[in-house]
Design a protein around this motif. Structure first.
Motif, PDB file in Angstrom:
ATOM      1  N   LYS A 172      -9.820   7.040  -8.159  1.00  0.00           N
ATOM      2  CA  LYS A 172      -9.957   8.495  -8.139  1.00  0.00           C
ATOM      3  C   LYS A 172     -10.971   8.926  -9.198  1.00  0.00           C
ATOM      4  N   VAL A 174      -7.153   4.244   2.762  1.00  0.00           N
ATOM      5  CA  VAL A 174      -6.363   4.120   1.540  1.00  0.00           C
ATOM      6  C   VAL A 174      -7.258   4.377   0.327  1.00  0.00           C
ATOM      7  N   THR A 175      -6.798   5.227  -0.589  1.00  0.00           N
ATOM      8  CA  THR A 175      -7.526   5.444  -1.835  1.00  0.00           C
ATOM      9  C   THR A 175      -7.437   4.205  -2.727  1.00  0.00           C
ATOM     10  N   VAL A 220      -5.582   4.142  -9.058  1.00  0.00           N
ATOM     11  CA  VAL A 220      -4.565   4.755  -8.207  1.00  0.00           C
ATOM     12  C   VAL A 220      -3.213   4.080  -8.435  1.00  0.00           C
ATOM     13  N   ASN A 221      -3.232   2.866  -8.970  1.00  0.00           N
ATOM     14  CA  ASN A 221      -2.006   2.146  -9.297  1.00  0.00           C
ATOM     15  C   ASN A 221      -1.440   2.709 -10.601  1.00  0.00           C
ATOM     16  N   VAL A 259       0.836  -1.193   0.000  1.00  0.00           N
ATOM     17  CA  VAL A 259       0.000   0.000   0.000  1.00  0.00           C
ATOM     18  C   VAL A 259       0.875   1.250   0.000  1.00  0.00           C
ATOM     19  N   ARG A 295      -3.648   8.944   1.066  1.00  0.00           N
ATOM     20  CA  ARG A 295      -3.868   8.067   2.215  1.00  0.00           C
ATOM     21  C   ARG A 295      -4.251   8.930   3.419  1.00  0.00           C
ATOM     22  N   LEU A 349      -5.750  -3.050  -5.088  1.00  0.00           N
ATOM     23  CA  LEU A 349      -4.760  -2.156  -5.688  1.00  0.00           C
ATOM     24  C   LEU A 349      -3.974  -2.828  -6.807  1.00  0.00           C
ATOM     25  N   GLN A 373      -7.829  -3.192 -10.264  1.00  0.00           N
ATOM     26  CA  GLN A 373      -8.009  -1.780 -10.575  1.00  0.00           C
ATOM     27  C   GLN A 373      -8.815  -1.600 -11.857  1.00  0.00           C
ATOM     28  N   THR A 426       2.291   1.777  -3.450  1.00  0.00           N
ATOM     29  CA  THR A 426       1.347   1.984  -4.549  1.00  0.00           C
ATOM     30  C   THR A 426       0.582   3.286  -4.445  1.00  0.00           C
ATOM     31  N   VAL A 427       0.215   3.689  -3.234  1.00  0.00           N
ATOM     32  CA  VAL A 427      -0.681   4.830  -3.041  1.00  0.00           C
ATOM     33  C   VAL A 427       0.104   6.033  -2.519  1.00  0.00           C
TER      34      VAL A 427
END
Length: 337
Positions: free
Chosen positions: A122, A118-119, A293-294, A102, A111, A276, A281, A105-106
């Motif tokens: 978007k 955690v997003t 978000v990835n 996480v 966050r 994620l 995704q 990646t984010v």
């Protein structure tokens, strides 16, 4: 002759063989629509063997988890809007998401404080214009206050959560005095009273009532696949590259958090990590034309349609903190009157 001990052992073994092994599971509470989430959840179960027990709620998610207390079966919460997920943190019903994946990646601004949420995806809030009447390809949010747009600007109500978050972001960038002036300038530019929905502003661009408007990116995607009059609304508009003058594109999010009393915490982390992944995704984000978000996901449906956006660097937690002040400024400026 078989003695009693051996018979007992044989009977016990038979019982054990007849009893199925309980599958691992994770309990998800969410306000998202089942059709958006189920493809990714089903893939998670198929790939990991962990069953997802999903509870789909229209509202009252926080209240339910608080009422369930320490005995709550909730492992993961998944909601839309930074205000909603931040409210869950403020309610004391989350715990930090501890995961190297996480963190990698984010981005930090997507966050929560202490990684309490955690997003996952978007959605940008961008400017769209009439394809026929407006020729520019880029704009700043600040430029919407330019008097050249007087009588040409359409927007939904200023107190709607989408605009409340946007105005809170503007407040974070510019402070209260400039934000109040901005709201008054936007109000002066409106072609009609702020209201309706995001798709309505595209309709009003087609009709000629306005030339420029603010809209969430996923509505552009949804209109692009419509089989009714909304297809015509989509064909009448052009999204502009939209940023703050000193930043990026304002985004809001769908986000996940681990419940404070999660009985299956390890599986909760696994579910968030899976959401994620590149596979999830696409399965999750494409269902509602949301941006991944990835950063490794290059071919999402919304990116193919309108290109990439660079999220603003302002932390979403700061935007959440400014939402009440932004709402007060909207009222003070008489924006929705």
């Amino acid at each position: 002759m078989i003695d009693k001990t051996r018979l007992s052992l044989i009977a016990l073994a038979s019982c054990l063989l007849a009893t199925p092994v309980l599958a691992q599971s994770v309990n998800l509470y969410t306000t998202r629509e089942p059709a958006l989430l189920n493809p990714a959840l089903e893939a998670f179960t198929k790939d990991t063997g962990i069953k997802v027990n999903a509870v789909f709620l229209k509202d009252g998610l926080q209240e339910r988890i608080k009422a369930e207390g320490a005995n709550s079966p909730a492992d993961v919460m998944l909601v839309v809007d930074v205000g909603e997920i931040n409210a869950a943190v403020d309610a004391g019903i989350t715990q930090p998401v501890k995961s190297a994946l996480v963190d990698k990646t984010v981005p930090a601004q997507l966050r929560g404080a202490q990684d309490n949420w955690v997003t996952l995806t978007k959605r940008g809030r961008v400017v769209v214009v009439s394809k026929e009447r407006v020729k520019q390809d880029a704009i700043t949010y600040e430029d919407l206050a330019d008097p050249k747009w007087k009588g040409k600007f359409c927007i939904r109500a200023g107190q709607h959560p989408y605009n409340n978050a946007f105005f809170a972001a503007y407040l974070t960038h510019h402070g209260a005095e400039k934000t109040e002036a901005y709201l008054k300038a936007l109000k002066a530019n409106t072609a009609r009273k702020p209201g309706g929905g995001d798709r309505d502003v595209a309709r009003d661009i087609l009709s000629g009532q306005c030339d420029i408007a603010l809209i969430n990116t996923y509505y552009i995607g949804l209109m692009s696949t419509a089989t009714n009059e909304q297809k015509g609304w989509f064909e009448a508009i052009k999204p502009l590259k939209t940023t703050f003058a000193n930043g990026g594109t304002h985004v809001n999010v769908s986000a996940a958090a681990i419940a404070k009393h999660a009985p299956n915490k390890d599986n909760a982390v696994k579910l968030i990590e899976y959401m994620l992944s590149e596979k999830a995704q696409v399965l999750y984000g494409d269902g509602n034309f949301e941006f991944p978000v990835n950063a490794d996901v290059k071919e999402s449906a919304i990116v193919k349609l309108i290109g990439t956006v660079t999220p603003d660097k302002v932390a979403l937690t700061d935007i959440a903190k400014n939402r009440k002040a932004a709402a007060d400024l909207v009222d003070k400026a008489g924006f929705d009157n």
